[in-house]
Design a protein around this motif. Sequence first.
Motif, PDB file in Angstrom:
ATOM      1  N   TYR A  45      21.734 -75.407 -66.406  1.00  0.00           N
ATOM      2  CA  TYR A  45      21.827 -75.492 -64.946  1.00  0.00           C
ATOM      3  C   TYR A  45      22.581 -76.734 -64.474  1.00  0.00           C
ATOM      4  O   TYR A  45      23.096 -76.764 -63.356  1.00  0.00           O
ATOM      5  CB  TYR A  45      20.425 -75.403 -64.329  1.00  0.00           C
ATOM      6  CG  TYR A  45      19.970 -73.975 -64.300  1.00  0.00           C
ATOM      7  CD1 TYR A  45      20.251 -73.159 -63.214  1.00  0.00           C
ATOM      8  CD2 TYR A  45      19.343 -73.396 -65.403  1.00  0.00           C
ATOM      9  CE1 TYR A  45      19.893 -71.821 -63.203  1.00  0.00           C
ATOM     10  CE2 TYR A  45      18.988 -72.069 -65.405  1.00  0.00           C
ATOM     11  CZ  TYR A  45      19.269 -71.272 -64.298  1.00  0.00           C
ATOM     12  OH  TYR A  45      18.925 -69.941 -64.304  1.00  0.00           O
ATOM     13  N   GLN A  46      22.657 -77.746 -65.310  1.00  0.00           N
ATOM     14  CA  GLN A  46      23.535 -78.866 -64.979  1.00  0.00           C
ATOM     15  C   GLN A  46      24.992 -78.427 -64.992  1.00  0.00           C
ATOM     16  O   GLN A  46      25.805 -78.860 -64.158  1.00  0.00           O
ATOM     17  CB  GLN A  46      23.298 -80.002 -65.972  1.00  0.00           C
ATOM     18  CG  GLN A  46      21.943 -80.676 -65.823  1.00  0.00           C
ATOM     19  CD  GLN A  46      21.705 -81.746 -66.863  1.00  0.00           C
ATOM     20  OE1 GLN A  46      22.574 -81.975 -67.724  1.00  0.00           O
ATOM     21  NE2 GLN A  46      20.553 -82.395 -66.786  1.00  0.00           N
ATOM     22  N   ARG A  47      25.341 -77.524 -65.900  1.00  0.00           N
ATOM     23  CA  ARG A  47      26.710 -76.981 -65.936  1.00  0.00           C
ATOM     24  C   ARG A  47      26.941 -75.993 -64.787  1.00  0.00           C
ATOM     25  O   ARG A  47      28.002 -75.978 -64.157  1.00  0.00           O
ATOM     26  CB  ARG A  47      26.964 -76.294 -67.271  1.00  0.00           C
ATOM     27  CG  ARG A  47      26.949 -77.246 -68.463  1.00  0.00           C
ATOM     28  CD  ARG A  47      26.966 -76.470 -69.761  1.00  0.00           C
ATOM     29  NE  ARG A  47      28.108 -75.556 -69.820  1.00  0.00           N
ATOM     30  CZ  ARG A  47      28.211 -74.534 -70.660  1.00  0.00           C
ATOM     31  NH1 ARG A  47      27.210 -74.292 -71.497  1.00  0.00           N
ATOM     32  NH2 ARG A  47      29.282 -73.757 -70.647  1.00  0.00           N
ATOM     33  N   ILE A  48      25.911 -75.161 -64.523  1.00  0.00           N
ATOM     34  CA  ILE A  48      26.043 -74.191 -63.431  1.00  0.00           C
ATOM     35  C   ILE A  48      26.201 -74.916 -62.100  1.00  0.00           C
ATOM     36  O   ILE A  48      26.928 -74.454 -61.195  1.00  0.00           O
ATOM     37  CB  ILE A  48      24.828 -73.245 -63.416  1.00  0.00           C
ATOM     38  CG1 ILE A  48      24.846 -72.331 -64.650  1.00  0.00           C
ATOM     39  CG2 ILE A  48      24.784 -72.402 -62.148  1.00  0.00           C
ATOM     40  CD1 ILE A  48      23.619 -71.483 -64.813  1.00  0.00           C
ATOM     41  N   ALA A  49      25.540 -76.059 -61.926  1.00  0.00           N
ATOM     42  CA  ALA A  49      25.608 -76.806 -60.672  1.00  0.00           C
ATOM     43  C   ALA A  49      27.021 -77.284 -60.360  1.00  0.00           C
ATOM     44  O   ALA A  49      27.343 -77.577 -59.200  1.00  0.00           O
ATOM     45  CB  ALA A  49      24.646 -77.987 -60.724  1.00  0.00           C
ATOM     46  N   GLN A  50      27.863 -77.361 -61.391  1.00  0.00           N
ATOM     47  CA  GLN A  50      29.250 -77.757 -61.158  1.00  0.00           C
ATOM     48  C   GLN A  50      30.058 -76.638 -60.508  1.00  0.00           C
ATOM     49  O   GLN A  50      31.163 -76.875 -60.006  1.00  0.00           O
ATOM     50  CB  GLN A  50      29.892 -78.162 -62.496  1.00  0.00           C
ATOM     51  CG  GLN A  50      29.212 -79.351 -63.164  1.00  0.00           C
ATOM     52  CD  GLN A  50      29.792 -79.644 -64.545  1.00  0.00           C
ATOM     53  OE1 GLN A  50      30.770 -79.032 -64.960  1.00  0.00           O
ATOM     54  NE2 GLN A  50      29.178 -80.589 -65.246  1.00  0.00           N
ATOM     55  N   LYS A  51      29.531 -75.427 -60.527  1.00  0.00           N
ATOM     56  CA  LYS A  51      30.245 -74.280 -59.976  1.00  0.00           C
ATOM     57  C   LYS A  51      29.911 -74.045 -58.506  1.00  0.00           C
ATOM     58  O   LYS A  51      30.686 -73.395 -57.791  1.00  0.00           O
ATOM     59  CB  LYS A  51      29.912 -73.007 -60.766  1.00  0.00           C
ATOM     60  CG  LYS A  51      30.082 -73.123 -62.270  1.00  0.00           C
ATOM     61  CD  LYS A  51      31.547 -73.182 -62.641  1.00  0.00           C
ATOM     62  CE  LYS A  51      32.256 -71.892 -62.365  1.00  0.00           C
ATOM     63  NZ  LYS A  51      33.648 -71.874 -62.850  1.00  0.00           N
ATOM     64  N   SER A  52      28.760 -74.517 -58.038  1.00  0.00           N
ATOM     65  CA  SER A  52      28.333 -74.186 -56.679  1.00  0.00           C
ATOM     66  C   SER A  52      27.332 -75.218 -56.188  1.00  0.00           C
ATOM     67  O   SER A  52      26.629 -75.858 -56.983  1.00  0.00           O
ATOM     68  CB  SER A  52      27.719 -72.788 -56.634  1.00  0.00           C
ATOM     69  OG  SER A  52      27.172 -72.493 -55.369  1.00  0.00           O
ATOM     70  N   GLU A  53      27.257 -75.330 -54.849  1.00  0.00           N
ATOM     71  CA  GLU A  53      26.262 -76.202 -54.245  1.00  0.00           C
ATOM     72  C   GLU A  53      24.984 -75.454 -53.904  1.00  0.00           C
ATOM     73  O   GLU A  53      23.972 -76.063 -53.564  1.00  0.00           O
ATOM     74  CB  GLU A  53      26.842 -76.822 -52.961  1.00  0.00           C
ATOM     75  CG  GLU A  53      28.010 -77.762 -53.213  1.00  0.00           C
ATOM     76  CD  GLU A  53      28.510 -78.384 -51.925  1.00  0.00           C
ATOM     77  OE1 GLU A  53      28.012 -77.962 -50.845  1.00  0.00           O
ATOM     78  OE2 GLU A  53      29.375 -79.267 -51.986  1.00  0.00           O
ATOM     79  N   GLN A  54      25.042 -74.131 -53.964  1.00  0.00           N
ATOM     80  CA  GLN A  54      23.874 -73.318 -53.612  1.00  0.00           C
ATOM     81  C   GLN A  54      23.101 -72.903 -54.891  1.00  0.00           C
ATOM     82  O   GLN A  54      23.016 -71.751 -55.253  1.00  0.00           O
ATOM     83  CB  GLN A  54      24.316 -72.086 -52.818  1.00  0.00           C
ATOM     84  CG  GLN A  54      24.842 -72.380 -51.434  1.00  0.00           C
ATOM     85  CD  GLN A  54      23.733 -72.808 -50.482  1.00  0.00           C
ATOM     86  OE1 GLN A  54      22.544 -72.619 -50.781  1.00  0.00           O
ATOM     87  NE2 GLN A  54      24.110 -73.401 -49.357  1.00  0.00           N
ATOM     88  N   ILE A  55      22.545 -73.903 -55.545  1.00  0.00           N
ATOM     89  CA  ILE A  55      21.754 -73.670 -56.764  1.00  0.00           C
ATOM     90  C   ILE A  55      20.337 -74.145 -56.487  1.00  0.00           C
ATOM     91  O   ILE A  55      20.126 -75.310 -56.105  1.00  0.00           O
ATOM     92  CB  ILE A  55      22.348 -74.419 -57.979  1.00  0.00           C
ATOM     93  CG1 ILE A  55      23.841 -74.114 -58.129  1.00  0.00           C
ATOM     94  CG2 ILE A  55      21.568 -74.064 -59.242  1.00  0.00           C
ATOM     95  CD1 ILE A  55      24.155 -72.678 -58.428  1.00  0.00           C
ATOM     96  N   TYR A  56      19.364 -73.263 -56.718  1.00  0.00           N
ATOM     97  CA  TYR A  56      17.956 -73.579 -56.473  1.00  0.00           C
ATOM     98  C   TYR A  56      17.151 -73.276 -57.751  1.00  0.00           C
ATOM     99  O   TYR A  56      17.266 -72.183 -58.305  1.00  0.00           O
ATOM    100  CB  TYR A  56      17.400 -72.761 -55.317  1.00  0.00           C
ATOM    101  CG  TYR A  56      18.131 -72.968 -54.021  1.00  0.00           C
ATOM    102  CD1 TYR A  56      17.701 -73.926 -53.110  1.00  0.00           C
ATOM    103  CD2 TYR A  56      19.262 -72.206 -53.707  1.00  0.00           C
ATOM    104  CE1 TYR A  56      18.386 -74.118 -51.903  1.00  0.00           C
ATOM    105  CE2 TYR A  56      19.947 -72.386 -52.510  1.00  0.00           C
ATOM    106  CZ  TYR A  56      19.503 -73.355 -51.620  1.00  0.00           C
ATOM    107  OH  TYR A  56      20.182 -73.541 -50.432  1.00  0.00           O
TER     108      TYR A  56
END
Length: 651
Positions: free
Chosen positions: A65-76
């Motif tokens: 999820y640290q990597r996924i967070a680089q793709k979008s600001e809408q991560i919960y």
Amino acid sequence: MIINDSVLGDLLQGLPDLRPQMYFKSSLTALSHAMEDQVLASSDAPLVIASFQQERFYRQEAHRYQRIAQKSEQIYVLAAPETSFSSGYDRYEMVAFDPEDSLSQEWHLVVIGQQYASCLVCQECSVATLSESEENLLDIDTSRRFEGIWTFDRQVAKKAAELLLKRILAYRPQLKSKIKQAQKQFLQVKEAKPKINEAAECPIPNPDPFVQRLVTYLQAGQYKLLKAYKSISEQERKERLVNSITAAIRQSLNTHEILSKAAEELGQAMQVCRCLIYRCKQTDKCATNHHEFLSHGVSSLARENWPLQDNPLFQEVVTKQERVYVANTQIDVRVQNSLVLQNLVQRFGIISWLLVPVLDKGRLLGMLELHHCGVVPHEWEEEALELTEAIASQLGVALIQAEAYTNLEDLNEQLEALERTRSNLIAITGHELRTPLSTIQVCLESLASEPDMPPDLQQIMLSSALSDAERMRKLIQDFLTLSQLESGRVEWHPEALQVQECVDLALSSTRVRSTKEELPQITTKVSAELPLVQADGEWLVEVLNKLLDNACKFTSPQGEVTIQAKTNGNQMLEVTVADTGRGIEPNRLERVFDRFYQEEGALRRTTGGTGLGLAICRQIVTAWGGQIWAESAGKDRGTQFHFTVPIAESN
């Protein structure tokens, strides 16, 4: 804050056409990773909502999820805190919900992009919904099961995202503006047109059917794996149970303890209504139950005579030497055709019946029975039947070991008795032979060396030598008599006799001694009206002689010896020789009939004798089917010797 509403429940209520499916935990892990990989591989900035049950599950995926967070600001990311997880922002929004929240029982992952959408909303099955065998496997993580929805349908994904965003807002109201932006951007936008393959000028195929087949294949593989785990677990349980029961029954070499422990352990392990284990042979007519396990409310069969000869199930076990199983006694032909079995079924409420023989090299040692009582039959699985047979096999080994130990103990006791007999024989023989032989030698040497000895002194010397010679003769005669009786070389000549005549013959022989030594008063109370007895007269007189001799020997001249006779039932006449002498301690009443037994010890006796007289009496009385025993109130309180003689049949 605790929210009990289930996201899955609300989703199914909002979209009633959805049908939940069952998923294994490993299947959901693979699907989640595929959904996350899709986010990492795409150029979209999607909405991602991931709800983990516990913080420890989130920790395993935190790096992704640290990597996924680089793709979008809408991560919960949502999780129930355990150590350091808390609400806040760390490249993505973190939402800590109460451990009692219904989210702690669910697993969610919702991804909504401009060109794709996927949704996973599942609830873990509670232990109560699993079977007992599956519950035992919960320590294996791959056996966890979830019920829920997994789909590429955008409408379902949007509905699930809407429900989860509301839950996030309840826990973190400060995210209101960010959540409002997500709702506007991802939940209210018009559907994007599907991409067109420029080369083929056609829509890109929907991957959902392919993925569904892939999931189905993965589920099937997981189900096979679970069955393998279950088989291994069942085998391990069987081996553990066999080992525990084997250990329990081999802690003792006592047959009673072995059977009791085996019945208790097996009954509890099999969860039966009744477990019986009893010793029996192939030719036994019945058996007595001493060892059983009972569940609550089941009647006991303790000390109940259990029919065998008229029991068709037992006879079938004996013939086949293998287990016999009756699934339903109400319809089984063998039970319906046997009044004995019908009676047992009715009395003890047996509805399902299992009999397993306890064997050793084809020899029947006992029987193991399992009873299920009640109204509904119980069907034991093959594994349970095999397990019971394995226990019966171990039980046979334990019984053989216990029998071998018992036989060894008996042999040791016989050897000890033989050693005592040898020691007594040496001591008594040495004393009883050496003493008269010394007297005879002294008398003869005196007569030979002194020819001028006065005639009256010569007569005393001769009398002493003759008396001790007679003593030696009796000793040797007793040895020979006992040897003949014990070896079975005696020829018996039974006939109908009057006890009074035999008593008179014995008294005449005893009173001959009164001319040489003073005897106690002897009284007879034998009626001439008594029935005739069937015995060898010579040996009956011998028993009376020895009992009278023994009574006179241990009674002072001022005492009294009494002979009585009476009927003892319809088949036996009881003769009693009582005295007022020194008596016998109660704990020695049985030992006085042992060979060479001497009340005072072999080398410190005040009276003569070999200690063989009573042993000879027991051999004679036993030979004609009678019994002999002694009674005494204790030291110096007299003794009564009783023996029985068969009454002659009247013509």
